[in-house]
Design a protein around this motif. Sequence first.
Motif, PDB file in Angstrom:
ATOM      1  N   THR A 148      -8.190  37.328 -21.144  1.00  0.00           N
ATOM      2  CA  THR A 148      -9.491  37.623 -20.525  1.00  0.00           C
ATOM      3  C   THR A 148      -9.846  36.564 -19.495  1.00  0.00           C
ATOM      4  O   THR A 148     -10.325  36.882 -18.406  1.00  0.00           O
ATOM      5  CB  THR A 148     -10.587  37.709 -21.605  1.00  0.00           C
ATOM      6  N   MET A 149      -9.593  35.318 -19.843  1.00  0.00           N
ATOM      7  CA  MET A 149      -9.897  34.238 -18.920  1.00  0.00           C
ATOM      8  C   MET A 149      -9.046  34.335 -17.656  1.00  0.00           C
ATOM      9  O   MET A 149      -9.540  34.141 -16.547  1.00  0.00           O
ATOM     10  CB  MET A 149      -9.687  32.878 -19.600  1.00  0.00           C
ATOM     11  N   ARG A 150      -7.758  34.649 -17.800  1.00  0.00           N
ATOM     12  CA  ARG A 150      -6.877  34.814 -16.627  1.00  0.00           C
ATOM     13  C   ARG A 150      -7.314  35.999 -15.776  1.00  0.00           C
ATOM     14  O   ARG A 150      -7.238  35.949 -14.548  1.00  0.00           O
ATOM     15  CB  ARG A 150      -5.432  34.951 -17.070  1.00  0.00           C
ATOM     16  N   ALA A 151      -7.769  37.076 -16.425  1.00  0.00           N
ATOM     17  CA  ALA A 151      -8.233  38.246 -15.669  1.00  0.00           C
ATOM     18  C   ALA A 151      -9.466  37.907 -14.828  1.00  0.00           C
ATOM     19  O   ALA A 151      -9.576  38.329 -13.673  1.00  0.00           O
ATOM     20  CB  ALA A 151      -8.539  39.392 -16.628  1.00  0.00           C
ATOM     21  N   VAL A 152     -10.366  37.116 -15.382  1.00  0.00           N
ATOM     22  CA  VAL A 152     -11.553  36.706 -14.628  1.00  0.00           C
ATOM     23  C   VAL A 152     -11.153  35.777 -13.482  1.00  0.00           C
ATOM     24  O   VAL A 152     -11.640  35.923 -12.353  1.00  0.00           O
ATOM     25  CB  VAL A 152     -12.589  36.046 -15.565  1.00  0.00           C
TER      26      VAL A 152
ATOM     27  N   SER B 225     -12.539  22.649  -8.143  1.00  0.00           N
ATOM     28  CA  SER B 225     -12.197  21.229  -8.072  1.00  0.00           C
ATOM     29  C   SER B 225     -11.616  20.771  -6.742  1.00  0.00           C
ATOM     30  O   SER B 225     -11.440  19.573  -6.551  1.00  0.00           O
ATOM     31  CB  SER B 225     -11.194  20.893  -9.172  1.00  0.00           C
ATOM     32  N   ASP B 226     -11.315  21.695  -5.835  1.00  0.00           N
ATOM     33  CA  ASP B 226     -10.598  21.298  -4.633  1.00  0.00           C
ATOM     34  C   ASP B 226     -11.056  22.161  -3.469  1.00  0.00           C
ATOM     35  O   ASP B 226     -11.432  23.313  -3.665  1.00  0.00           O
ATOM     36  CB  ASP B 226      -9.094  21.474  -4.872  1.00  0.00           C
ATOM     37  N   PRO B 227     -11.005  21.661  -2.242  1.00  0.00           N
ATOM     38  CA  PRO B 227     -11.390  22.475  -1.094  1.00  0.00           C
ATOM     39  C   PRO B 227     -10.346  23.507  -0.679  1.00  0.00           C
ATOM     40  O   PRO B 227     -10.613  24.327   0.184  1.00  0.00           O
ATOM     41  CB  PRO B 227     -11.615  21.453   0.021  1.00  0.00           C
ATOM     42  N   ALA B 228      -9.176  23.505  -1.310  1.00  0.00           N
ATOM     43  CA  ALA B 228      -8.126  24.453  -0.943  1.00  0.00           C
ATOM     44  C   ALA B 228      -8.377  25.804  -1.621  1.00  0.00           C
ATOM     45  O   ALA B 228      -8.882  25.869  -2.732  1.00  0.00           O
ATOM     46  CB  ALA B 228      -6.768  23.924  -1.361  1.00  0.00           C
ATOM     47  N   LEU B 229      -7.997  26.871  -0.939  1.00  0.00           N
ATOM     48  CA  LEU B 229      -8.069  28.217  -1.521  1.00  0.00           C
ATOM     49  C   LEU B 229      -6.784  28.411  -2.313  1.00  0.00           C
ATOM     50  O   LEU B 229      -5.803  28.964  -1.828  1.00  0.00           O
ATOM     51  CB  LEU B 229      -8.227  29.276  -0.435  1.00  0.00           C
ATOM     52  N   ASP B 230      -6.804  27.933  -3.547  1.00  0.00           N
ATOM     53  CA  ASP B 230      -5.610  27.888  -4.371  1.00  0.00           C
ATOM     54  C   ASP B 230      -6.018  28.092  -5.822  1.00  0.00           C
ATOM     55  O   ASP B 230      -7.139  27.752  -6.219  1.00  0.00           O
ATOM     56  CB  ASP B 230      -4.938  26.524  -4.185  1.00  0.00           C
ATOM     57  N   ALA B 231      -5.124  28.642  -6.622  1.00  0.00           N
ATOM     58  CA  ALA B 231      -5.425  28.891  -8.040  1.00  0.00           C
ATOM     59  C   ALA B 231      -5.699  27.590  -8.784  1.00  0.00           C
ATOM     60  O   ALA B 231      -6.497  27.571  -9.721  1.00  0.00           O
ATOM     61  CB  ALA B 231      -4.274  29.640  -8.696  1.00  0.00           C
ATOM     62  N   ARG B 232      -5.090  26.493  -8.349  1.00  0.00           N
ATOM     63  CA  ARG B 232      -5.322  25.205  -9.012  1.00  0.00           C
ATOM     64  C   ARG B 232      -6.736  24.685  -8.782  1.00  0.00           C
ATOM     65  O   ARG B 232      -7.205  23.808  -9.482  1.00  0.00           O
ATOM     66  CB  ARG B 232      -4.330  24.164  -8.523  1.00  0.00           C
ATOM     67  N   SER B 233      -7.423  25.231  -7.776  1.00  0.00           N
ATOM     68  CA  SER B 233      -8.772  24.777  -7.458  1.00  0.00           C
ATOM     69  C   SER B 233      -9.817  25.353  -8.387  1.00  0.00           C
ATOM     70  O   SER B 233     -10.962  24.910  -8.376  1.00  0.00           O
ATOM     71  CB  SER B 233      -9.125  25.166  -6.019  1.00  0.00           C
ATOM     72  N   LEU B 234      -9.459  26.367  -9.166  1.00  0.00           N
ATOM     73  CA  LEU B 234     -10.431  27.090  -9.976  1.00  0.00           C
ATOM     74  C   LEU B 234     -10.165  26.890 -11.464  1.00  0.00           C
ATOM     75  O   LEU B 234      -9.046  27.085 -11.931  1.00  0.00           O
ATOM     76  CB  LEU B 234     -10.369  28.586  -9.643  1.00  0.00           C
ATOM     77  N   ASN B 235     -11.188  26.506 -12.189  1.00  0.00           N
ATOM     78  CA  ASN B 235     -11.133  26.400 -13.645  1.00  0.00           C
ATOM     79  C   ASN B 235     -12.322  27.176 -14.206  1.00  0.00           C
ATOM     80  O   ASN B 235     -13.471  26.885 -13.860  1.00  0.00           O
ATOM     81  CB  ASN B 235     -11.217  24.950 -14.112  1.00  0.00           C
ATOM     82  N   VAL B 236     -12.044  28.162 -15.058  1.00  0.00           N
ATOM     83  CA  VAL B 236     -13.087  28.986 -15.653  1.00  0.00           C
ATOM     84  C   VAL B 236     -13.039  28.804 -17.166  1.00  0.00           C
ATOM     85  O   VAL B 236     -11.967  28.858 -17.772  1.00  0.00           O
ATOM     86  CB  VAL B 236     -12.894  30.475 -15.289  1.00  0.00           C
ATOM     87  N   ALA B 237     -14.199  28.613 -17.756  1.00  0.00           N
ATOM     88  CA  ALA B 237     -14.318  28.551 -19.214  1.00  0.00           C
ATOM     89  C   ALA B 237     -15.296  29.638 -19.629  1.00  0.00           C
ATOM     90  O   ALA B 237     -16.469  29.603 -19.241  1.00  0.00           O
ATOM     91  CB  ALA B 237     -14.819  27.187 -19.658  1.00  0.00           C
ATOM     92  N   LEU B 238     -14.810  30.628 -20.379  1.00  0.00           N
ATOM     93  CA  LEU B 238     -15.637  31.743 -20.866  1.00  0.00           C
ATOM     94  C   LEU B 238     -15.836  31.605 -22.359  1.00  0.00           C
ATOM     95  O   LEU B 238     -14.908  31.246 -23.094  1.00  0.00           O
ATOM     96  CB  LEU B 238     -14.964  33.080 -20.576  1.00  0.00           C
TER      97      LEU B 238
ATOM     98  N   ALA C 143     -20.339  31.496 -18.986  1.00  0.00           N
ATOM     99  CA  ALA C 143     -19.234  30.918 -18.207  1.00  0.00           C
ATOM    100  C   ALA C 143     -19.631  29.568 -17.618  1.00  0.00           C
ATOM    101  O   ALA C 143     -20.792  29.334 -17.279  1.00  0.00           O
ATOM    102  CB  ALA C 143     -18.829  31.858 -17.083  1.00  0.00           C
ATOM    103  N   THR C 144     -18.626  28.731 -17.499  1.00  0.00           N
ATOM    104  CA  THR C 144     -18.730  27.499 -16.727  1.00  0.00           C
ATOM    105  C   THR C 144     -17.562  27.518 -15.754  1.00  0.00           C
ATOM    106  O   THR C 144     -16.407  27.626 -16.165  1.00  0.00           O
ATOM    107  CB  THR C 144     -18.660  26.258 -17.623  1.00  0.00           C
TER     108      THR C 144
END
Length: 172
Positions: A150-154, A126-139, A121-122
């Motif tokens: 699977t990526m959305r579940a993680v 990206s942002d100091p806000a507790l928001d879904a837009r702040s998180l990017n996951v690459a599996l 995973a990487t």
Amino acid sequence: MRFMRTATGAIFTGGLLLLSGCGWFDGQGSDTRNVPPGNAQTSQEIIEQEIYGSDGKPDSTIWDIFGAREDAGKVGAVNRYIWNASLDVLDFLPVDSVDPFTGVITTGYGTPPGGGTAYRATIYVSDPALDARSLNVALMTRAGPVDGATMRAVEDAILTRARQLRARDNDL
């Protein structure tokens, strides 16, 4: 009474002599002795530029202590709850590198408990806000990228854990 007036005058005169000897009270308001040769700015101008900046306004004032404070949920420029939740949820993966200032966590291959597929995973916060837009996951698996579900579940698991961590901190 006369002694008090004489003593006050002597103290005042001594103070003026002391200040004029130090170069502070030289009539110009600045000391140019410590300026390197070829520099047109006086020491006072350099100090004022450091205090006030190039726009002539102070960077901060004493009244800033009463203003709004930055969010305590930030680590550098990222949200600490998402950061810690990412490490909690993906704790089965060996961590290769972390950088809380840019928000990147890189892991090596690891197998989840009860699973047979190795993942890598990487995570990018990206942002100091507790928001879904702040998180990017690459599996990725050894065979290539994983499917979107699977990526959305993680990502959902990380965001849920981040909200739990924030709720726990608010209860304290």
